[in-house]
Design a protein around this motif. Structure first.
Motif, PDB file in Angstrom:
ATOM      1  N   UNK A 258       0.951  -1.092  -0.085  1.00  0.00           N
ATOM      2  CA  UNK A 258      -0.090  -0.075   0.074  1.00  0.00           C
ATOM      3  C   UNK A 258       0.841   1.120  -0.044  1.00  0.00           C
ATOM      4  N   UNK A 259       2.045   1.237   0.738  1.00  0.00           N
ATOM      5  CA  UNK A 259       2.593   2.240   0.975  1.00  0.00           C
ATOM      6  C   UNK A 259       3.532   2.541  -0.431  1.00  0.00           C
ATOM      7  N   UNK A 260       3.755   1.459  -0.985  1.00  0.00           N
ATOM      8  CA  UNK A 260       4.603   1.513  -2.440  1.00  0.00           C
ATOM      9  C   UNK A 260       3.730   2.037  -3.554  1.00  0.00           C
ATOM     10  N   UNK A 261       2.488   1.715  -3.334  1.00  0.00           N
ATOM     11  CA  UNK A 261       1.577   2.476  -4.425  1.00  0.00           C
ATOM     12  C   UNK A 261       1.441   3.874  -4.326  1.00  0.00           C
ATOM     13  N   UNK A 262       1.266   4.198  -2.846  1.00  0.00           N
ATOM     14  CA  UNK A 262       0.997   5.654  -2.495  1.00  0.00           C
ATOM     15  C   UNK A 262       2.584   6.487  -3.142  1.00  0.00           C
ATOM     16  N   UNK A 263       3.526   5.828  -2.815  1.00  0.00           N
ATOM     17  CA  UNK A 263       4.803   6.378  -3.302  1.00  0.00           C
ATOM     18  C   UNK A 263       5.074   6.393  -4.923  1.00  0.00           C
ATOM     19  N   UNK A 264       4.416   5.539  -5.473  1.00  0.00           N
ATOM     20  CA  UNK A 264       4.427   5.616  -6.809  1.00  0.00           C
ATOM     21  C   UNK A 264       3.555   6.526  -7.603  1.00  0.00           C
ATOM     22  N   UNK A 265       2.289   6.790  -6.925  1.00  0.00           N
ATOM     23  CA  UNK A 265       1.540   7.994  -7.127  1.00  0.00           C
ATOM     24  C   UNK A 265       2.231   9.269  -6.937  1.00  0.00           C
ATOM     25  N   UNK A 266       2.791   9.650  -5.926  1.00  0.00           N
ATOM     26  CA  UNK A 266       3.407  10.679  -5.648  1.00  0.00           C
ATOM     27  C   UNK A 266       4.524  11.161  -6.557  1.00  0.00           C
ATOM     28  N   UNK A 267       5.354  10.278  -6.549  1.00  0.00           N
ATOM     29  CA  UNK A 267       6.651  10.597  -7.744  1.00  0.00           C
ATOM     30  C   UNK A 267       5.892  10.597  -8.944  1.00  0.00           C
ATOM     31  N   UNK A 268       4.843   9.955  -9.495  1.00  0.00           N
ATOM     32  CA  UNK A 268       4.354  10.227 -10.748  1.00  0.00           C
ATOM     33  C   UNK A 268       3.762  11.871 -10.795  1.00  0.00           C
ATOM     34  N   UNK A 269       3.206  12.160  -9.517  1.00  0.00           N
ATOM     35  CA  UNK A 269       2.825  13.408  -9.795  1.00  0.00           C
ATOM     36  C   UNK A 269       3.768  14.391  -9.815  1.00  0.00           C
ATOM     37  N   UNK A 270       5.113  14.218  -9.236  1.00  0.00           N
ATOM     38  CA  UNK A 270       6.102  15.159  -9.470  1.00  0.00           C
ATOM     39  C   UNK A 270       6.496  15.085 -10.813  1.00  0.00           C
ATOM     40  N   UNK A 271       6.839  13.848 -11.454  1.00  0.00           N
ATOM     41  CA  UNK A 271       7.186  13.732 -12.941  1.00  0.00           C
ATOM     42  C   UNK A 271       6.102  14.694 -13.942  1.00  0.00           C
ATOM     43  N   UNK A 272       4.796  14.588 -13.472  1.00  0.00           N
ATOM     44  CA  UNK A 272       3.918  15.157 -14.548  1.00  0.00           C
ATOM     45  C   UNK A 272       3.969  16.773 -14.341  1.00  0.00           C
ATOM     46  N   UNK A 273       4.276  17.075 -12.873  1.00  0.00           N
ATOM     47  CA  UNK A 273       4.639  18.562 -12.707  1.00  0.00           C
ATOM     48  C   UNK A 273       5.798  18.927 -13.486  1.00  0.00           C
ATOM     49  N   UNK A 274       6.916  17.930 -13.625  1.00  0.00           N
ATOM     50  CA  UNK A 274       8.073  18.563 -14.536  1.00  0.00           C
ATOM     51  C   UNK A 274       7.953  18.046 -15.964  1.00  0.00           C
ATOM     52  N   UNK A 275       6.761  17.627 -16.387  1.00  0.00           N
ATOM     53  CA  UNK A 275       6.645  17.324 -17.791  1.00  0.00           C
ATOM     54  C   UNK A 275       7.182  16.023 -18.587  1.00  0.00           C
ATOM     55  N   UNK A 276       7.646  15.057 -17.695  1.00  0.00           N
ATOM     56  CA  UNK A 276       8.518  14.199 -17.925  1.00  0.00           C
ATOM     57  C   UNK A 276       7.833  12.791 -17.733  1.00  0.00           C
ATOM     58  N   UNK A 277       8.068  11.822 -18.586  1.00  0.00           N
ATOM     59  CA  UNK A 277       7.518  10.477 -18.252  1.00  0.00           C
ATOM     60  C   UNK A 277       8.418   9.687 -17.285  1.00  0.00           C
ATOM     61  N   UNK A 278       9.555   9.835 -17.535  1.00  0.00           N
ATOM     62  CA  UNK A 278      10.735   8.879 -16.590  1.00  0.00           C
ATOM     63  C   UNK A 278      11.744   9.947 -16.137  1.00  0.00           C
ATOM     64  N   UNK A 279      12.377   9.444 -14.908  1.00  0.00           N
ATOM     65  CA  UNK A 279      13.240  10.100 -14.212  1.00  0.00           C
ATOM     66  C   UNK A 279      14.456  10.200 -15.121  1.00  0.00           C
ATOM     67  N   UNK A 280      14.766   9.249 -16.025  1.00  0.00           N
ATOM     68  CA  UNK A 280      16.079   9.235 -16.473  1.00  0.00           C
ATOM     69  C   UNK A 280      15.990   7.889 -17.504  1.00  0.00           C
ATOM     70  N   UNK A 281      17.087   7.631 -17.978  1.00  0.00           N
ATOM     71  CA  UNK A 281      17.108   6.608 -18.859  1.00  0.00           C
ATOM     72  C   UNK A 281      18.375   5.643 -18.653  1.00  0.00           C
ATOM     73  N   UNK A 282      18.725   5.437 -17.173  1.00  0.00           N
ATOM     74  CA  UNK A 282      19.956   4.767 -16.742  1.00  0.00           C
ATOM     75  C   UNK A 282      19.713   3.324 -17.051  1.00  0.00           C
ATOM     76  N   UNK A 283      18.346   2.756 -16.724  1.00  0.00           N
ATOM     77  CA  UNK A 283      18.111   1.318 -16.752  1.00  0.00           C
ATOM     78  C   UNK A 283      17.036   1.029 -17.847  1.00  0.00           C
ATOM     79  N   UNK A 284      17.665   0.363 -18.994  1.00  0.00           N
ATOM     80  CA  UNK A 284      16.922   0.025 -20.276  1.00  0.00           C
ATOM     81  C   UNK A 284      15.803  -0.641 -19.896  1.00  0.00           C
ATOM     82  N   UNK A 285      14.650  -0.001 -20.136  1.00  0.00           N
ATOM     83  CA  UNK A 285      13.251  -0.595 -19.966  1.00  0.00           C
ATOM     84  C   UNK A 285      12.454  -0.072 -18.656  1.00  0.00           C
ATOM     85  N   UNK A 286      13.620   0.389 -17.779  1.00  0.00           N
ATOM     86  CA  UNK A 286      12.838   1.079 -16.388  1.00  0.00           C
ATOM     87  C   UNK A 286      12.893   2.515 -16.366  1.00  0.00           C
TER      88      UNK A 286
END
Length: 313
Positions: A258-286
């Motif tokens: 449950x906490x992991x799901x909430x964390x994912x939502x919060x970090x997704x909100x930050x990404x949307x605020x920054x206008x990006x889909x992923x935080x980076x490209x360090x890990x292929x496919x991830x």
């Protein structure tokens, strides 16, 4: 069951899952018949990346406590770099940022290595949170001061403070569980990451009702329920690598999912605020490091403190 036997069974199980996933990915790719599928290609990229990550984690565990601390310190450094890269900064922030990367981050992990719980548990949220505004204020740049400081503080909180609670599990003294604490880290990572994967799978199979389409279009109510339930069952099945009973392991798995799901939502909100889909490209496919750690960020501190309160001495 001896700790050595537990490790052998655990490693064998992880290898079996990875080999099976690789075989399925290979067969799916063969069945495309000249019509490449982006989904299958992404799946195989993720599987390859998981092989690399499992090997790196295994090497770190083989090196003992220092190896685990170095691994997670590297993860924190990379995650903080990704976070700051997407955060607007000014010249007046340079000293504060250098302090965050080269003083605060290593200090947090050194404190954990020395098992100084009374200090590392409040070092960042108290002393660093008070110190960062002072350092920035001395530079005399007041433009967007509150926003700039809050962003650096939040970056340290999610990338360093929260993540560091995973290796901090090694410091707990649990009666009858001596020398096995590394399995708690494995339990945490396996359950949280399995929840992510299973939520995606269930969502693709039966997902119809989106939870937060503006934040994460792929997350559905059906996927959430199916993924969390499945990963909770997995956690209960892994009770034998923990100091918990099967039902306690299931409850702990439910909480971290449950906490992991909430964390994912919060970090997704930050990404949307920054206008990006992923935080980076360090890990292929991830994506970036933070894309893999977003669920662990919220789950690790809760899992650590629940374990420490109920089972540690």
């Amino acid at each position: 069951m001896s700790p050595t036997t537990k490790w052998l069974w655990l490693v064998a199980g992880i290898l079996l899952v990875l080999v099976t996933a690789s075989l399925v990915g290979y067969l799916l790719a063969r069945r495309q018949q000249g019509k490449p599928s982006g989904t299958i290609a992404n799946l195989n990229s993720r599987i390859k990346a998981w092989w690399v990550m499992v090997v790196l984690i295994a090497i770190a565990f083989a090196l003992g406590k220092v190896g685990v601390l170095v691994l997670f310190a590297f993860c924190s450094f990379t995650a903080l770099r990704e976070f700051i890269t997407l955060t607007p900064t000014r010249r007046g922030d340079h000293i504060a940022l250098a302090t965050a990367f080269f003083i605060v981050l290593p200090a947090q992990y050194v404190l954990i290595g020395e098992n100084l719980y009374g200090i590392y548990s409040i070092f960042i949220p108290v002393y660093v949170f008070l110190g960062m505004p002072i350092i920035a204020a001395l530079r005399g740049d007041t433009t967007l001061f509150i926003s700039r400081i809050a962003e650096v503080q939040w970056g340290l909180m999610v990338s360093v403070f929260c993540v560091s609670h995973a290796p901090a599990l090694l410091t707990l003294q649990i009666p009858g569980y001596e020398g096995q604490n590394a399995m708690l880290i494995v339990f945490l990572i396996m359950v949280v990451q399995a929840s992510d994967v299973l939520q995606y799978v269930w969502g693709k199979l039966i997902g119809k009702h989106k939870i937060a389409p503006s934040l994460s279009p792929s997350k559905t109510i059906e996927g959430f329920v199916g993924g969390v339930a499945s990963a909770t069952a997995l956690g209960a099945a892994l009770w034998w690598i923990t100091p918990f009973t099967w039902w306690q392991a299931g409850l702990m798995a439910l909480v971290v999912n449950l906490m992991g799901f909430c964390g994912g939502l919060v970090m997704s909100a930050i990404k949307r605020d920054r206008g990006v889909k992923d935080w980076g490209q360090m890990i292929e496919g991830h994506g970036g490091m933070l894309d893999r750690l977003d669920s662990v960020i919220f789950a690790a501190p809760i899992f650590f403190h629940l374990t420490r309160f109920w089972w540690a001495v």
